[in-house]
Design a protein around this motif. Structure first.
Motif, PDB file in Angstrom:
ATOM      1  N   MET A   1       0.844  -1.191   0.000  1.00 22.23           N
ATOM      2  CA  MET A   1       0.000   0.000   0.000  1.00 22.23           C
ATOM      3  C   MET A   1       0.885   1.249   0.000  1.00 22.23           C
ATOM      4  O   MET A   1       1.821   1.355   0.788  1.00 22.23           O
ATOM      5  CB  MET A   1      -0.903  -0.001   1.241  1.00 22.23           C
ATOM      6  CG  MET A   1      -1.919   1.120   1.258  1.00 22.23           C
ATOM      7  SD  MET A   1      -3.005   1.004   2.693  1.00 22.23           S
ATOM      8  CE  MET A   1      -3.853  -0.544   2.351  1.00 22.23           C
ATOM      9  N   THR A   2       0.606   2.182  -0.903  1.00 19.70           N
ATOM     10  CA  THR A   2       1.407   3.393  -1.034  1.00 19.70           C
ATOM     11  C   THR A   2       0.975   4.434  -0.009  1.00 19.70           C
ATOM     12  O   THR A   2      -0.217   4.714   0.128  1.00 19.70           O
ATOM     13  CB  THR A   2       1.266   3.978  -2.448  1.00 19.70           C
ATOM     14  OG1 THR A   2       1.663   2.991  -3.398  1.00 19.70           O
ATOM     15  CG2 THR A   2       2.127   5.213  -2.601  1.00 19.70           C
ATOM     16  N   THR A   3       1.938   4.991   0.709  1.00 24.62           N
ATOM     17  CA  THR A   3       1.653   6.034   1.688  1.00 24.62           C
ATOM     18  C   THR A   3       1.624   7.389   0.992  1.00 24.62           C
ATOM     19  O   THR A   3       2.472   7.688   0.148  1.00 24.62           O
ATOM     20  CB  THR A   3       2.722   6.053   2.791  1.00 24.62           C
ATOM     21  OG1 THR A   3       2.826   4.751   3.359  1.00 24.62           O
ATOM     22  CG2 THR A   3       2.368   7.046   3.878  1.00 24.62           C
ATOM     23  N   HIS A   4       0.649   8.201   1.331  1.00 26.40           N
ATOM     24  CA  HIS A   4       0.499   9.511   0.692  1.00 26.40           C
ATOM     25  C   HIS A   4       1.788  10.328   0.871  1.00 26.40           C
ATOM     26  O   HIS A   4       2.312  10.438   1.989  1.00 26.40           O
ATOM     27  CB  HIS A   4      -0.683  10.253   1.310  1.00 26.40           C
ATOM     28  CG  HIS A   4      -1.177  11.393   0.499  1.00 26.40           C
ATOM     29  ND1 HIS A   4      -0.463  12.577   0.352  1.00 26.40           N
ATOM     30  CD2 HIS A   4      -2.313  11.557  -0.233  1.00 26.40           C
ATOM     31  CE1 HIS A   4      -1.138  13.404  -0.413  1.00 26.40           C
ATOM     32  NE2 HIS A   4      -2.262  12.816  -0.781  1.00 26.40           N
ATOM     33  N   PRO A   5       2.317  10.909  -0.197  1.00 29.49           N
ATOM     34  CA  PRO A   5       3.587  11.649  -0.094  1.00 29.49           C
ATOM     35  C   PRO A   5       3.521  12.839   0.855  1.00 29.49           C
ATOM     36  O   PRO A   5       4.544  13.195   1.467  1.00 29.49           O
ATOM     37  CB  PRO A   5       3.856  12.093  -1.543  1.00 29.49           C
ATOM     38  CG  PRO A   5       2.553  11.963  -2.250  1.00 29.49           C
ATOM     39  CD  PRO A   5       1.832  10.849  -1.586  1.00 29.49           C
ATOM     40  N   LEU A   6       2.349  13.454   1.004  1.00 30.33           N
ATOM     41  CA  LEU A   6       2.239  14.584   1.921  1.00 30.33           C
ATOM     42  C   LEU A   6       2.429  14.125   3.365  1.00 30.33           C
ATOM     43  O   LEU A   6       3.102  14.803   4.161  1.00 30.33           O
ATOM     44  CB  LEU A   6       0.883  15.278   1.763  1.00 30.33           C
ATOM     45  CG  LEU A   6       0.636  16.498   2.657  1.00 30.33           C
ATOM     46  CD1 LEU A   6       1.724  17.554   2.465  1.00 30.33           C
ATOM     47  CD2 LEU A   6      -0.740  17.098   2.375  1.00 30.33           C
TER      48      LEU A   6
END
Length: 268
Positions: A1-6
């Motif tokens: 799962m990709t973590t939001h870059p912000l």
């Protein structure tokens, strides 16, 4: 799962400041909440975190940490940090053993408080935490207590049920902001989900669960809460805020009553 870059950029900014202010204090940093569940939605979402340190902060460390968080809070372009400070022993002892300690609530550092020191935080740590620094949670001897998570969820539902019984759905008081509607409706779906399954869902998944679990008459307010969370620029499903408020309160009461009845049935 990709973590939001912000969310990751806020975590990196925090580490840069805290490492300079209190060198060696942050041995592990984990992201929990929506950032860990693929449901991070600026500007609704905070960056929920758990920091693990070698010991509790002394007076000088506490002052330095407060300054770090105050500095981050000045930047209105980034989400607020929200979380707790633990030691490695705290991580293993669990929330029942450490009801109070350093925490950050809506970007403000508190030297002691109960904020987020509950089984939900430990459950997310064990299931989906994003490790920004330190060892993976699976290898830390992390406390686990699914039965306590269920009891915590029912307790929270019962608290909200009591407060909702005192709220007049036809009141002319100022209508709640859209984010309050989102938190109320999806929050109640989430608590019902946790109580039913002993699993912590994201708020969006909790809303989808609500659409599956509850009768069609409630789908409009659930869809409205999901719209606020996922597509805030799309037009509301309601003509007036007052109508939306009435449906949100009625739905929250229904969910609370349903969970309360389910809990009573288990006890019986």
């Amino acid at each position: 799962m990709t973590t939001h870059p912000l969310a990751l950029s806020v975590a990196d900014a925090y580490l840069g400041l805290v490492d300079a202010a209190v060198p060696g204090f942050v041995e592990a940093l984990y992201l929990v909440g929506s950032a860990a569940m693929g449901d991070f939605r600026p500007p609704l979402s905070d960056v929920d975190f758990v920091v693990v340190s070698p010991g509790r902060p002394g007076a000088g460390d506490t002052a330095a940490l407060a300054k770090v968080h105050a500095g981050l809070a000045l930047d209105r372009e980034i989400p607020a940090l929200d979380g707790i400070y633990l030691t490695w022993d705290d991580l293993q002892a669990g929330p029942l053993a450490i009801p109070d300690g350093p925490c950050v609530k809506q970007g403000r550092f508190l030297s002691s408080g109960c904020h987020n020191r509950h089984p939900l935080t430990w459950s997310v740590l064990g299931a989906s935490a994003v490790t920004v620094r330190g060892p993976l949670c699976a290898g830390t001897g992390l406390w686990r207590g699914p039965a306590y998570l269920e009891r915590w969820a029912l307790g929270r539902i019962d608290e909200r049920r009591s407060s909702l019984l005192e709220t007049d759905p036809g009141s002319d008081e100022e209508q709640p902001a859209t984010e309050v509607i989102e938190r109320t409706v999806l929050g109640m779906c989430r608590l019902h989900y946790i109580f039913s399954t002993r699993v912590v869902p994201s708020k969006s998944d909790a809303g989808l669960y609500g659409l599956i679990t509850f009768q069609r008459e409630w789908h409009r307010i659930i869809d409205e809460a999901l719209r606020i969370r996922r597509e805030p620029k799309v037009a509301s499903l309601y003509t007036t805020p007052a109508e939306r408020r009435r449906d949100a309160l009625a739905f929250a009461r229904h969910v609370a009553d349903d969970a309360y009845a389910l809990g009573f049935g288990r006890c019986g």
